[in-house]
Design a protein around this motif. Sequence first.
Motif, PDB file in Angstrom:
ATOM      1  N   GLU A 156       0.824  -1.208   0.000  1.00 50.85           N
ATOM      2  CA  GLU A 156       0.000   0.000   0.000  1.00 50.85           C
ATOM      3  C   GLU A 156       0.858   1.257   0.000  1.00 50.85           C
ATOM      4  O   GLU A 156       0.578   2.208  -0.748  1.00 50.85           O
ATOM      5  CB  GLU A 156      -0.959   0.019   1.189  1.00 50.85           C
ATOM      6  N   SER A 157       1.894   1.275   0.819  1.00 50.97           N
ATOM      7  CA  SER A 157       2.743   2.464   0.852  1.00 50.97           C
ATOM      8  C   SER A 157       3.430   2.684  -0.486  1.00 50.97           C
ATOM      9  O   SER A 157       3.638   3.825  -0.919  1.00 50.97           O
ATOM     10  CB  SER A 157       3.782   2.344   1.976  1.00 50.97           C
ATOM     11  N   GLN A 158       3.781   1.592  -1.171  1.00 50.92           N
ATOM     12  CA  GLN A 158       4.413   1.734  -2.481  1.00 50.92           C
ATOM     13  C   GLN A 158       3.436   2.270  -3.505  1.00 50.92           C
ATOM     14  O   GLN A 158       3.743   3.202  -4.254  1.00 50.92           O
ATOM     15  CB  GLN A 158       4.959   0.385  -2.953  1.00 50.92           C
ATOM     16  N   TRP A 159       2.226   1.690  -3.558  1.00 45.02           N
ATOM     17  CA  TRP A 159       1.234   2.153  -4.524  1.00 45.02           C
ATOM     18  C   TRP A 159       0.853   3.603  -4.268  1.00 45.02           C
ATOM     19  O   TRP A 159       0.721   4.396  -5.200  1.00 45.02           O
ATOM     20  CB  TRP A 159      -0.002   1.255  -4.459  1.00 45.02           C
ATOM     21  N   VAL A 160       0.665   3.939  -2.995  1.00 46.58           N
ATOM     22  CA  VAL A 160       0.313   5.315  -2.654  1.00 46.58           C
ATOM     23  C   VAL A 160       1.455   6.259  -3.042  1.00 46.58           C
ATOM     24  O   VAL A 160       1.245   7.339  -3.600  1.00 46.58           O
ATOM     25  CB  VAL A 160      -0.009   5.435  -1.151  1.00 46.58           C
ATOM     26  N   GLY A 161       2.689   5.827  -2.767  1.00 45.71           N
ATOM     27  CA  GLY A 161       3.837   6.658  -3.091  1.00 45.71           C
ATOM     28  C   GLY A 161       4.064   6.826  -4.574  1.00 45.71           C
ATOM     29  O   GLY A 161       4.672   7.810  -5.013  1.00 45.71           O
ATOM     30  N   ASP A 162       3.566   5.885  -5.377  1.00 44.61           N
ATOM     31  CA  ASP A 162       3.717   5.988  -6.833  1.00 44.61           C
ATOM     32  C   ASP A 162       2.744   6.987  -7.443  1.00 44.61           C
ATOM     33  O   ASP A 162       2.848   7.314  -8.629  1.00 44.61           O
ATOM     34  CB  ASP A 162       3.488   4.618  -7.485  1.00 44.61           C
ATOM     35  N   SER A 163       1.777   7.437  -6.661  1.00 46.63           N
ATOM     36  CA  SER A 163       0.798   8.413  -7.148  1.00 46.63           C
ATOM     37  C   SER A 163       1.217   9.816  -6.762  1.00 46.63           C
ATOM     38  O   SER A 163       1.639  10.069  -5.628  1.00 46.63           O
ATOM     39  CB  SER A 163      -0.585   8.102  -6.543  1.00 46.63           C
ATOM     40  N   MET A 164       1.093  10.742  -7.697  1.00 48.50           N
ATOM     41  CA  MET A 164       1.386  12.138  -7.388  1.00 48.50           C
ATOM     42  C   MET A 164       0.398  12.725  -6.387  1.00 48.50           C
ATOM     43  O   MET A 164       0.677  13.741  -5.751  1.00 48.50           O
ATOM     44  CB  MET A 164       1.376  12.969  -8.676  1.00 48.50           C
ATOM     45  N   LEU A 165      -0.765  12.087  -6.271  1.00 49.56           N
ATOM     46  CA  LEU A 165      -1.773  12.553  -5.318  1.00 49.56           C
ATOM     47  C   LEU A 165      -1.668  11.820  -3.988  1.00 49.56           C
ATOM     48  O   LEU A 165      -2.453  12.054  -3.072  1.00 49.56           O
ATOM     49  CB  LEU A 165      -3.177  12.364  -5.909  1.00 49.56           C
ATOM     50  N   TYR A 166      -0.732  10.891  -3.902  1.00 47.97           N
ATOM     51  CA  TYR A 166      -0.448  10.139  -2.675  1.00 47.97           C
ATOM     52  C   TYR A 166      -1.676   9.459  -2.082  1.00 47.97           C
ATOM     53  O   TYR A 166      -1.930   9.510  -0.891  1.00 47.97           O
ATOM     54  CB  TYR A 166       0.242  11.047  -1.639  1.00 47.97           C
ATOM     55  N   ARG A 167      -2.440   8.839  -2.955  1.00 53.88           N
ATOM     56  CA  ARG A 167      -3.563   8.012  -2.526  1.00 53.88           C
ATOM     57  C   ARG A 167      -3.994   7.138  -3.683  1.00 53.88           C
ATOM     58  O   ARG A 167      -3.615   7.375  -4.826  1.00 53.88           O
ATOM     59  CB  ARG A 167      -4.744   8.869  -2.053  1.00 53.88           C
ATOM     60  N   LEU A 168      -4.805   6.122  -3.374  1.00 54.06           N
ATOM     61  CA  LEU A 168      -5.412   5.307  -4.418  1.00 54.06           C
ATOM     62  C   LEU A 168      -6.729   5.956  -4.840  1.00 54.06           C
ATOM     63  O   LEU A 168      -7.278   6.797  -4.130  1.00 54.06           O
ATOM     64  CB  LEU A 168      -5.665   3.890  -3.906  1.00 54.06           C
ATOM     65  N   SER A 169      -7.229   5.551  -5.985  1.00 52.50           N
ATOM     66  CA  SER A 169      -8.510   6.089  -6.454  1.00 52.50           C
ATOM     67  C   SER A 169      -9.654   5.235  -5.937  1.00 52.50           C
ATOM     68  O   SER A 169      -9.446   4.150  -5.378  1.00 52.50           O
ATOM     69  CB  SER A 169      -8.549   6.117  -7.981  1.00 52.50           C
ATOM     70  N   ASN A 170     -10.869   5.718  -6.121  1.00 49.02           N
ATOM     71  CA  ASN A 170     -12.055   4.901  -5.875  1.00 49.02           C
ATOM     72  C   ASN A 170     -12.902   4.908  -7.147  1.00 49.02           C
ATOM     73  O   ASN A 170     -12.735   5.773  -8.013  1.00 49.02           O
ATOM     74  CB  ASN A 170     -12.846   5.388  -4.647  1.00 49.02           C
ATOM     75  N   VAL A 171     -13.795   3.945  -7.261  1.00 49.63           N
ATOM     76  CA  VAL A 171     -14.515   3.761  -8.536  1.00 49.63           C
ATOM     77  C   VAL A 171     -15.350   4.976  -8.916  1.00 49.63           C
ATOM     78  O   VAL A 171     -15.539   5.245 -10.108  1.00 49.63           O
ATOM     79  CB  VAL A 171     -15.407   2.502  -8.494  1.00 49.63           C
ATOM     80  N   ASP A 172     -15.847   5.729  -7.947  1.00 51.31           N
ATOM     81  CA  ASP A 172     -16.669   6.895  -8.269  1.00 51.31           C
ATOM     82  C   ASP A 172     -15.917   7.933  -9.097  1.00 51.31           C
ATOM     83  O   ASP A 172     -16.530   8.723  -9.822  1.00 51.31           O
ATOM     84  CB  ASP A 172     -17.189   7.556  -6.996  1.00 51.31           C
ATOM     85  N   GLU A 173     -14.599   7.933  -8.984  1.00 50.68           N
ATOM     86  CA  GLU A 173     -13.811   8.942  -9.686  1.00 50.68           C
ATOM     87  C   GLU A 173     -13.692   8.682 -11.183  1.00 50.68           C
ATOM     88  O   GLU A 173     -13.118   9.501 -11.916  1.00 50.68           O
ATOM     89  CB  GLU A 173     -12.422   9.037  -9.054  1.00 50.68           C
ATOM     90  N   TYR A 174     -14.275   7.567 -11.655  1.00 53.93           N
ATOM     91  CA  TYR A 174     -14.250   7.268 -13.087  1.00 53.93           C
ATOM     92  C   TYR A 174     -15.600   7.521 -13.753  1.00 53.93           C
ATOM     93  O   TYR A 174     -15.750   7.304 -14.954  1.00 53.93           O
ATOM     94  CB  TYR A 174     -13.800   5.819 -13.301  1.00 53.93           C
TER      95      TYR A 174
END
Length: 289
Positions: A242-260
């Motif tokens: 989780e820390s790796q995936w979050v760190g790979d995002s410029m927004l420092y979080r994962l997305s959720n389905v509503d955002e699509y």
Amino acid sequence: MKEENVHDPKYREAKEAQSSPSVPTSQLFRLDNRTIIVTGAGGFLGTTVAKTIIESGGDVVCLDLVENPQSVYWKQVLEAADHHGRNVHYYPCNVQDADAMADIFARFLPLLQSPIRGLVSCAGVSDNGPATDFPVRSFQRLLDINVTGTFTAAQLVVKEVIKAGLSASMVFVASMSGYVSNKGVDTAGYNASKAAVHQLARSLAAEWGSRVNVPLIRVNTLSPGYIRTEATAEALRKPGMESQWVGDSMLYRLSNVDEYRAPILFLLGDGSSYMTGADLRVDGGHCAW
């Protein structure tokens, strides 16, 4: 099929005549009087897409493997259809079976109240494992579902669109993994399949957008980043993932389905009328480092 002369002024006039007329801003994201086909409609993204289409005025035909979707998310789709007075149909199907898919289309076509004007191809799988031991059959299955299944659905949809003589828009759900490899997980087959989906969309967009005797059919892809769902929960339990995936995002979080929801509505609707053969990457900046 006879090759058109793209330098002929009559060719240009014919294509411009197919362009979407100017619509009010309030209608750019509306899908009134349209039926949209959604494959993989029983999944987390698929149910969200179906509900979003309904809330935007469209009818939906939902296709997925399970016989009867029972999730709380599917219940919300049915409630939205009832609330907005829209039609929703569900058919169990396997996108790997082209003949069965054709039979299902033949079953639901007489029931539609609005013409088919779009497709959202969400059906897909993401198996992982080291390439040294990954079964070839599993690799073939990835390609068969993610690529061939997408083509099968698109082919069936385009035939009906041409019969109706109306414009349409197709959205293939690809992935940021079609551009880059994913740190910490071995997904060579998945990544290859999503890159193929990108190229499939570009190729179909070129073919179906350049024929005078074919209605205006746009084909684009949506490339999500990491989405926090029950499906990704197992991978996120791996120490440090989780820390790796979050760190790979410029927004420092994962997305959720509503955002699509908005990106898919944009690609389906008239707001993207001059967009085809393109990819809309919604990945939190993952690929932009």
